[in-house]
Write an enzyme that holds these catalytic residues in place. Structure first.
Site, PDB file in Angstrom:
ATOM      1  N   ARG A  15       0.837  -1.202   0.000  1.00  0.00           N
ATOM      2  CA  ARG A  15       0.000   0.000   0.000  1.00  0.00           C
ATOM      3  C   ARG A  15       0.878   1.262   0.000  1.00  0.00           C
ATOM      4  O   ARG A  15       1.065   1.900  -1.020  1.00  0.00           O
ATOM      5  CB  ARG A  15      -0.942  -0.025   1.218  1.00  0.00           C
ATOM      6  CG  ARG A  15      -2.164   0.858   1.070  1.00  0.00           C
ATOM      7  CD  ARG A  15      -1.935   2.285   1.442  1.00  0.00           C
ATOM      8  NE  ARG A  15      -1.457   2.447   2.816  1.00  0.00           N
ATOM      9  CZ  ARG A  15      -0.907   3.566   3.274  1.00  0.00           C
ATOM     10  NH1 ARG A  15      -0.786   4.619   2.494  1.00  0.00           N
ATOM     11  NH2 ARG A  15      -0.475   3.639   4.511  1.00  0.00           N
ATOM     12  N   ASP A  16       1.502   1.540   1.112  1.00  0.00           N
ATOM     13  CA  ASP A  16       2.279   2.778   1.225  1.00  0.00           C
ATOM     14  C   ASP A  16       3.456   2.779   0.254  1.00  0.00           C
ATOM     15  O   ASP A  16       3.799   3.806  -0.333  1.00  0.00           O
ATOM     16  CB  ASP A  16       2.791   2.911   2.671  1.00  0.00           C
ATOM     17  CG  ASP A  16       2.921   4.353   3.092  1.00  0.00           C
ATOM     18  OD1 ASP A  16       2.639   5.241   2.268  1.00  0.00           O
ATOM     19  OD2 ASP A  16       3.314   4.600   4.244  1.00  0.00           O
ATOM     20  N   HIS A 207       4.180   3.955  12.838  1.00  0.00           N
ATOM     21  CA  HIS A 207       4.459   3.902  11.400  1.00  0.00           C
ATOM     22  C   HIS A 207       5.498   4.987  11.106  1.00  0.00           C
ATOM     23  O   HIS A 207       5.184   6.168  11.158  1.00  0.00           O
ATOM     24  CB  HIS A 207       3.122   4.150  10.684  1.00  0.00           C
ATOM     25  CG  HIS A 207       3.175   4.248   9.194  1.00  0.00           C
ATOM     26  ND1 HIS A 207       2.635   3.286   8.376  1.00  0.00           N
ATOM     27  CD2 HIS A 207       3.662   5.202   8.356  1.00  0.00           C
ATOM     28  CE1 HIS A 207       2.790   3.648   7.107  1.00  0.00           C
ATOM     29  NE2 HIS A 207       3.415   4.800   7.067  1.00  0.00           N
ATOM     30  N   HIS A 209       8.447   6.703   8.644  1.00  0.00           N
ATOM     31  CA  HIS A 209       9.148   6.847   7.371  1.00  0.00           C
ATOM     32  C   HIS A 209      10.602   7.184   7.693  1.00  0.00           C
ATOM     33  O   HIS A 209      10.885   7.851   8.684  1.00  0.00           O
ATOM     34  CB  HIS A 209       8.492   7.947   6.536  1.00  0.00           C
ATOM     35  CG  HIS A 209       7.224   7.504   5.882  1.00  0.00           C
ATOM     36  ND1 HIS A 209       7.040   7.498   4.526  1.00  0.00           N
ATOM     37  CD2 HIS A 209       6.075   7.012   6.406  1.00  0.00           C
ATOM     38  CE1 HIS A 209       5.833   7.039   4.238  1.00  0.00           C
ATOM     39  NE2 HIS A 209       5.226   6.733   5.368  1.00  0.00           N
ATOM     40  N   CYS A 240       8.295   9.977   0.763  1.00  0.00           N
ATOM     41  CA  CYS A 240       7.750  10.947   1.710  1.00  0.00           C
ATOM     42  C   CYS A 240       6.863  11.866   0.888  1.00  0.00           C
ATOM     43  O   CYS A 240       7.317  12.449  -0.083  1.00  0.00           O
ATOM     44  CB  CYS A 240       8.869  11.741   2.362  1.00  0.00           C
ATOM     45  SG  CYS A 240       8.238  13.095   3.373  1.00  0.00           S
ATOM     46  N   ASN A 249       9.366   4.235   3.541  1.00  0.00           N
ATOM     47  CA  ASN A 249       9.098   3.645   4.855  1.00  0.00           C
ATOM     48  C   ASN A 249      10.350   2.929   5.340  1.00  0.00           C
ATOM     49  O   ASN A 249      11.184   2.509   4.542  1.00  0.00           O
ATOM     50  CB  ASN A 249       7.986   2.606   4.735  1.00  0.00           C
ATOM     51  CG  ASN A 249       6.643   3.227   4.433  1.00  0.00           C
ATOM     52  OD1 ASN A 249       5.908   3.578   5.325  1.00  0.00           O
ATOM     53  ND2 ASN A 249       6.324   3.370   3.157  1.00  0.00           N
TER      54      ASN A 249
HETATM   55 ZN    ZN Z   1       3.253   6.072   5.390  1.00  0.00          ZN
END
Ligand code: ZN
Length: 303
Positions: A15-16, A207, A209, A240, A249
């Site tokens: 996802r991210d 979470h 980054h 980012c 991440n």
């Molecule tokens: Zn994120």
């Protein structure tokens, strides 16, 4: 140090990570990655998001991916959603866990949607109700509680107001997301310690980054404060949203490797994870942010 004996990792690369990649992965490619993650021991995986396919084309096949995966006993396959439409797609595709998100930045929220973050959370009631009526679990995320590009530091009271808005909806699993990569370890420790003390009913996820290279230090600080759940991304995929070209991440293999070396259990097979991360890094043809893919494990040096 006061560290846990076991932690949980949620893989967010699908996802991210992928939503920040120009290359769009097919449902087949994603299914194969998810199956390999499950074989490697991952118990929580963020498969994608139910957002507008126009806005995030990389996530347009999330519905298909859920249908292809079906339900895996003992594995949580979660999706990020923005509203009721997201819940409707979750119902239709068999997704059983959704995550809502709000930005902790009051200035950002007021400028964009003329609501405070806690007002935004209150608007999630309809989505939350619909999800629960359909046996879909709901968690909440707060992005940038450690600092935002709009106002710099975020007041702790402001973050607490958002947490309380989530609790009012009965949401007790909350993720703190350093999307802007502005968090520093002593701040993470202080905030996590205080939140854990104040809201003992909450299951916290962190979470980070690795925008400025501090993610792993922040994870360590969070563990010291008693946090046991972390999002990570294969090969450090991602980016980012505020700093073009910045690291993504924190990489899954870097975190699993650190835990292995520190004797903290993750349930994840590091060798299989490295293989998968390496293949992914080759596919995206980028120098993603992963120390272990560059250097290998410490153990690999021992002759
Ligand atoms: Zn994120």
């Amino acid at each position: 140090m006061n560290l846990p004996i076991k932690i949980n990792i949620c893989e967010v690369g699908l996802r991210d990570g992928m939503q920040n990649e120009p290359r769009i992965f097919s449902t087949e490619e994603k299914t194969s990655i998810v199956n390999r993650l499950i074989e490697s021991g991952f118990k929580v995986i963020e498969l994608g998001s139910f957002m507008s396919p126009k806005a995030v084309p990389q996530m347009a096949n999330t519905d298909e991916l859920y249908k292809a995966m079906g339900n895996f006993e003992g594995v949580e396959l979660r999706a990020l959603i923005a509203n009721k439409k997201g819940v409707e797609r979750a119902i239709a595709s068999g997704c059983k866990k959704v995550k809502l998100n709000v930005s902790a930045s009051k200035a950002h929220n007021l400028a964009n949607i003329n609501m405070t973050p806690e007002e935004s959370v209150a608007k999630f009631e309809e989505s939350t109700n619909l999800a629960r009526e359909n046996d879909i679990e709901v968690s909440g995320s707060i992005s940038m509680p450690f600092g935002s590009p709009w106002e710099g530091e975020i007041k702790v009271e402001d973050v607490e107001a958002i947490i309380e808005a989530y609790l009012d909806l009965g949401i007790t699993e909350i993720s703190l997301s350093d999307a802007s990569g502005m968090a520093v370890p002593n701040q993470v420790y202080t905030i996590c310690k205080s939140m854990k003390g104040k809201y003992p009913q909450v299951t916290w996820w962190l979470h980070f980054h690795n925008t400025r290279g501090l993610a792993i230090a922040n994870i360590l600080a969070a563990m010291e404060a008693g946090i046991k759940n972390f999002d990570t991304s294969l090969a450090g995929l991602g980016g980012c949203p505020f700093v073009p070209g910045a690291a993504g991440n924190i990489s899954t293999e870097d975190v699993v490797h650190m835990m292995d070396e520190m004797g903290i259990e993750t349930g994840i097979d590091i060798v299989k994870t490295i293989e998968l991360a390496r293949e992914l890094q080759e596919i995206v043809e980028g120098s993603t942010d992963s120390y272990i893919l560059k250097a290998g494990r410490s153990k690999d040096l021992i002759r």
